[in-house]
Write a protein that holds these residues in place. Structure first.
Motif, PDB file in Angstrom:
ATOM      1  N   PRO A  89       1.257  -1.207  -0.037  1.00 33.36           N
ATOM      2  CA  PRO A  89      -0.402   0.206   0.309  1.00 33.36           C
ATOM      3  C   PRO A  89       0.430   1.525   0.201  1.00 33.36           C
ATOM      4  N   GLU A  90       1.977   1.680   0.819  1.00 37.06           N
ATOM      5  CA  GLU A  90       3.074   2.511   0.895  1.00 37.06           C
ATOM      6  C   GLU A  90       4.017   2.905  -0.523  1.00 37.06           C
ATOM      7  N   LEU A  92       2.117   1.859  -3.514  1.00 41.32           N
ATOM      8  CA  LEU A  92       1.525   1.674  -4.788  1.00 41.32           C
ATOM      9  C   LEU A  92       1.370   3.221  -5.602  1.00 41.32           C
ATOM     10  N   THR A 145      -6.407  -2.308   0.371  1.00 42.13           N
ATOM     11  CA  THR A 145      -6.134  -1.812   1.825  1.00 42.13           C
ATOM     12  C   THR A 145      -5.552  -0.380   1.122  1.00 42.13           C
ATOM     13  N   TYR A 146      -5.178  -0.434   0.679  1.00 47.35           N
ATOM     14  CA  TYR A 146      -4.851   1.857   0.577  1.00 47.35           C
ATOM     15  C   TYR A 146      -6.114   2.199   0.584  1.00 47.35           C
ATOM     16  N   ALA A 155      -5.883   6.668   5.835  1.00 50.91           N
ATOM     17  CA  ALA A 155      -4.547   6.913   4.680  1.00 50.91           C
ATOM     18  C   ALA A 155      -4.324   8.736   4.124  1.00 50.91           C
ATOM     19  N   ARG A 158      -0.443  11.222   0.894  1.00 47.66           N
ATOM     20  CA  ARG A 158       0.943  10.535   1.210  1.00 47.66           C
ATOM     21  C   ARG A 158       1.399  11.150  -0.093  1.00 47.66           C
ATOM     22  N   ALA A 175      -4.421  11.119  -2.351  1.00 50.70           N
ATOM     23  CA  ALA A 175      -4.710   9.866  -2.553  1.00 50.70           C
ATOM     24  C   ALA A 175      -5.929   9.414  -3.519  1.00 50.70           C
TER      25      ALA A 175
END
Length: 696
Positions: A89-90, A92, A145-146, A155, A158, A175
Motif C-alpha cells: 500500500p505504501e 502503490l 488496502t490502500y 491514509a 501521501r 490519495a
C-alpha cells in the motif's frame, strides 16, 4: 504520382546532405526509452524526416506502437513488482505515478507520429492491456488496502516519491488523485471493485465494533447509517469524481495532450456522479451495511431473544437486515441451532424454557410480522415442552403467578387483549386446510390478505395470530390437562386468600372463560362461590355466635368436596385452644345447616400468631396451622428440653413433620436446637408466653 515521387526525392536530397537517413532521424528523435525533448522533436530536420517517411507510405506510428509495447510492459512489471510485498500500500502511489507519467509523455509522441485516419485510441488501449497483464496477484489486495485506508481516514494524502514529486502538483499527489490515475490507466473496473470491497470492509469493521458482545440494548444501524451517509459516501464521491489534472507531466508537451483524459480512458464523466448513480451506490452500500449488521446480530440472536424486551432496540437491527436481505432462512437456521445447543436439553429447567418460549414469541413478531420465522422456530420448542411432566403447572403459574419474568404475559392477560378472539381456540387442522383453499369470507374483505408464503412452517395460521397466551395453551395436545392444572392453581390461590379477597382470581377466571368457554371452568366457578358463601358465613358467625375470643379469631373457608381438586386431608391432634375455637365454628355451621357437617383440614390455611418472649421480644408471624400448633404445645410444656418425638406423639403426626415445624421456630429464634449427638432435641431460646392469638 509524379508529384509524390518528386517530393520524396527532394526529401532524400535534403537528408542526404546531412549524411543521415530519415528513418534514423525519426527513430532517434522518437525513441521510446529516451526520446528527444519536445523542442528538439519539433525542429525542422526531424519534422522534415517524418514528413518524408509519411510521403513514402511508411507507418511510423505502427513502429512506435510495437516499440512502446515492450518498453511499457517492462516498466509496468518493474513498477508493479513491489506490490506483492508487505509494504505494497505504501508503494502503490509511486508505482502508479511512474506508469501514469510514462503514458502521458509517450502519448504525446504517439500523437505527433500519427497520420490522419490513424486509430487515436490504439495506443491507450494497448497501454491498458499491458498494465492489466503486468499486474501481480497481490495488486488487487494492495489497491483495496490502500483505498480502505483512504476511506477510513487513516491514509492521509501521501507525498509522492522524490523522483515523481517534481512532476506533480499538490492536489495530484493526494490519495484521491492516485485513484484517478489508476482509473485513467484503464483500471477502472479494478478500482471500482476495490472501492466497493474497501467500503464494505469499513462497514463490516464498524458493524463488528458497534455490535460487540454486551451491546444488546442499543441499535447499531442508525449510527452506522449516519457514518455511511455523512462520512463514507462523501469520501467515495470525492474519489470517484476525482480526475487527473490536464497539465501534461513533463515539459514541452503538445497542446493536444489534454485530450488523453477522455471517456475512452476514464469512465468518470467530467460532471461527476449523476444523481441516479449516487443513489445506486448508496443503496448498494446500505445493503452491505445491513448485511454486515445482520451477520453480527445473527451470532447474538440467542442472547437478544433471551434479554427481550431490554434488547428491543438491538432487535431493530435484525428487522432492518431482514427487510434489506429477506434471508429469513438464515435467521431460522441461526436461532434453531442456538436453541438446540443452549435450551432444548435436560440441563435447562422447564421454567427457563418457558421464559424463553414467551420471549421468542414477542421478539420474532417484532422481527418478522409475517409469522414465517415463528412458524418454523416455535414448533420444536412446543414439541420439547410436551415431553416435560411439569410443563402444564409451569404454564399455569406463569399466567397466574407473580413471577416477574412473565410480567409482559400477565399484563396482556389482565388487559384482556385476547378477548377479541372469536372463541380463543387455536386453529385446528380443518381450519388450516380451509385456510389453504382461500375460501374464508374474510379473505374477500381484507385488503392486506396474502397467500401462504412458500417457506411457512407448521401451524402458520396460528402463528400469524397476535394471541401470545393462545400459543402457550397450544403447547398441549388437549385442554383437559391444562384445565385440571388451572383448577389446582385456582384452588391453591383461594385457600391462601386473606379476607376472602378473590378479585384477581375472578378476573383471571373471566378471561379464561372467554378463551376456553364458560362450561370448561365450571369447577372454578363453584370454588369462587364457596369462598363467597364462606365469607357470608364468617360475617354471620362473628355477628351472631356467642363464642369466646379464640373462636372470634377463626375465619373458615368451607369448600364443596366434589368440585375442589384433591387436597391434603391428613389430620393431627390439635392443641386445646385451637381445637375449641374450631369446634365452636363447626357447631355454628351445623346449626345453620342441620344436614351438613364440617370436617377441618388442619394442614391447609394460615394462622396469625404473636408470641411474647420473657426478654421483651414480640414475634409476629403468619404460619401454617401445624406451626401454630407446635408453638402452642411447646409453650404449654414445662420441660427445659423438648424432643421432636414428644411433639410428634402429642400431636399424632410424623416425626419429620414435627421436626420441620420446630426448626421453623428455630429460624425465628423461639427455639434452639441442641448440637449433636442430641438429634431432634430443642430448648426454648427464652421462656415464651402462650400465643396471644390466632387467625385461621
Amino acid at each position: 504520382m509524379d508529384a509524390a515521387w518528386d517530393a520524396a526525392l527532394d526529401a532524400c536530397k535534403v537528408h542526404a546532405s546531412t549524411h543521415e537517413a530519415p528513418w534514423d532521424v525519426v527513430t532517434r528523435a522518437y525513441n521510446v526509452r529516451e526520446p528527444w525533448a519536445a523542442d528538439a522533436r519539433l525542429a525542422a530536420a526531424p519534422q522534415e524526416a517524418l514528413h518524408a517517411l509519411h510521403a513514402c507510405g511508411i507507418d511510423v506510428a505502427a513502429w512506435f506502437l510495437d516499440a512502446s509495447a515492450d518498453a511499457y510492459y517492462a516498466l509496468c512489471c518493474e513498477a508493479m513488482a513491489p506490490l506483492a510485498g508487505p509494504s505494497a500500500p505504501e508503494r502503490l502511489p509511486s508505482a502508479i505515478h511512474a506508469c501514469f507519467e510514462w503514458v502521458c509523455t509517450r502519448h504525446a509522441l504517439w500523437t505527433e507520429l500519427c497520420t490522419p485516419g490513424t486509430d487515436a485510441t490504439a495506443f491507450l488501449g494497448q497501454c491498458r492491456m499491458l498494465l492489466a497483464a503486468a499486474l501481480r496477484p497481490g495488486a488487487m489486495d494492495a489497491v483495496r488496502t490502500y483505498l480502505a485506508g483512504v476511506l477510513q481516514g487513516r491514509a492521509a494524502p501521501r507525498a509522492a516519491p522524490a523522483s515523481v514529486a517534481p512532476l506533480l502538483g499538490p492536489r495530484e499527489a493526494s490519495a484521491v488523485h492516485v485513484v484517478a490515475q489508476l482509473r485513467a490507466l484503464g483500471l477502472d473496473a479494478l478500482v471500482q471493485s476495490a472501492l466497493m470491497q474497501a467500503a464494505t470492509d469499513v462497514l463490516h469493521e464498524a458493524a463488528a465494533r458497534a455490535t460487540r458482545q454486551g451491546a444488546h440494548t442499543v441499535a447499531a444501524y442508525p449510527a452506522l447509517q449516519a457514518l455511511l451517509r455523512d462520512e463514507l459516501m462523501p469520501a467515495l464521491t470525492e474519489v470517484l469524481e476525482a480526475r487527473p489534472a490536464h497539465a501534461v507531466l513533463g515539459t514541452g508537451a503538445a497542446s493536444g495532450a489534454a485530450d488523453v483524459w477522455d471517456v475512452s480512458v476514464s469512465y468518470a464523466p467530467d460532471e461527476g456522479l449523476a444523481p441516479a448513480e449516487h443513489a445506486s451506490l448508496y443503496l448498494r452500500l446500505d445493503y452491505s451495511l445491513a448485511h454486515a449488521i445482520g451477520t453480527q446480530r445473527l451470532q447474538q440472536v440467542y442472547e437478544l431473544v433471551r434479554e427481550y424486551p431490554r434488547s428491543q432496540a438491538a432487535m431493530e437491527d435484525v428487522v432492518v437486515w431482514l427487510e434489506q436481505t429477506g434471508e429469513r432462512a438464515e435467521l431460522v437456521r441461526a436461532l434453531a441451532q442456538a436453541l438446540h445447543v443452549c435450551l432444548l436439553h435436560p440441563g435447562v429447567d422447564t421454567h427457563a424454557i418457558l421464559v424463553y418460549y414467551v420471549n421468542i414469541v414477542y421478539a420474532l413478531r417484532l422481527v418478522d410480522s409475517t409469522g414465517v420465522v415463528l412458524s418454523q422456530v416455535l414448533p420444536p420448542v412446543q414439541s420439547y415442552l410436551r415431553t416435560r411432566k411439569d410443563t402444564i403447572e409451569a404454564v399455569v403459574h406463569a399466567l397466574l403467578g407473580d413471577d416477574p419474568a412473565f410480567q409482559l404475559l400477565r399484563t396482556e392477560l389482565e388487559q384482556g387483549a385476547l378477548g377479541d378472539a372469536d372463541d380463543g381456540h387455536a386453529p385446528d387442522a380443518d381450519a388450516e386446510a380451509t385456510d389453504e383453499q382461500y375460501t374464508r369470507p374474510e379473505y374477500w374483505a381484507d385488503p392486506t390478505w396474502a397467500p401462504r408464503p412458500v417457506d411457512a412452517g407448521p401451524a402458520y395460521s396460528q402463528m400469524r395470530s397476535r394471541d401470545v397466551i393462545g400459543l402457550l395453551v397450544s403447547i398441549f395436545d388437549d385442554r383437559d390437562g391444562f384445565l385440571q392444572a388451572l383448577e389446582r392453581h385456582t384452588a391453591q390461590q383461594l385457600v391462601q386468600t386473606i379476607d376472602y379477597d378473590t378479585r384477581r382470581v375472578q378476573r383471571n377466571n373471566a378471561i379464561f372463560k372467554r378463551r376456553l368457554g364458560a362450561s370448561s371452568l365450571h369447577p372454578c366457578d363453584v370454588m369462587l362461590a364457596d369462598v363467597a358463601a364462606s365469607h357470608a358465613l364468617d360475617e354471620r358467625f362473628h355477628r351472631d355466635a356467642q363464642a369466646g375470643p379464640d373462636a372470634q379469631a377463626v375465619h373458615p373457608l368451607i369448600v364443596s368436596r366434589q368440585f375442589w381438586p384433591a387436597i391434603d386431608t391428613r389430620t393431627y391432634t390439635l392443641p386445646r385452644r385451637l381445637a375449641e375455637a374450631l369446634e365452636a365454628c363447626a357447631a355454628f355451621y351445623a346449626h345453620i345447616h342441620p344436614t351438613k357437617r364440617v370436617r377441618w383440614l388442619p394442614h391447609i390455611g394460615t394462622v396469625d400468631v404473636a408470641i411474647d418472649m420473657d426478654d421483651g421480644r414480640r414475634i409476629e408471624a403468619r404460619v401454617t396451622p401445624l406451626q401454630a400448633a407446635v408453638a402452642e404445645l411447646v409453650a404449654g410444656l414445662g420441660e427445659a428440653e423438648i424432643t421432636a418425638d414428644n411433639v410428634a406423639a402429642a400431636l399424632g403426626l410424623e416425626r419429620e413433620s414435627a421436626t420441620a415445624a420446630m426448626r421453623f421456630w428455630v429460624a425465628r429464634r423461639v427455639l434452639r436446637e441442641l448440637p449433636a449427638p442430641a438429634v431432634g432435641v430443642f430448648e426454648r431460646a427464652d421462656a415464651p408466653m402462650p400465643p396471644a392469638g390466632a387467625h385461621a
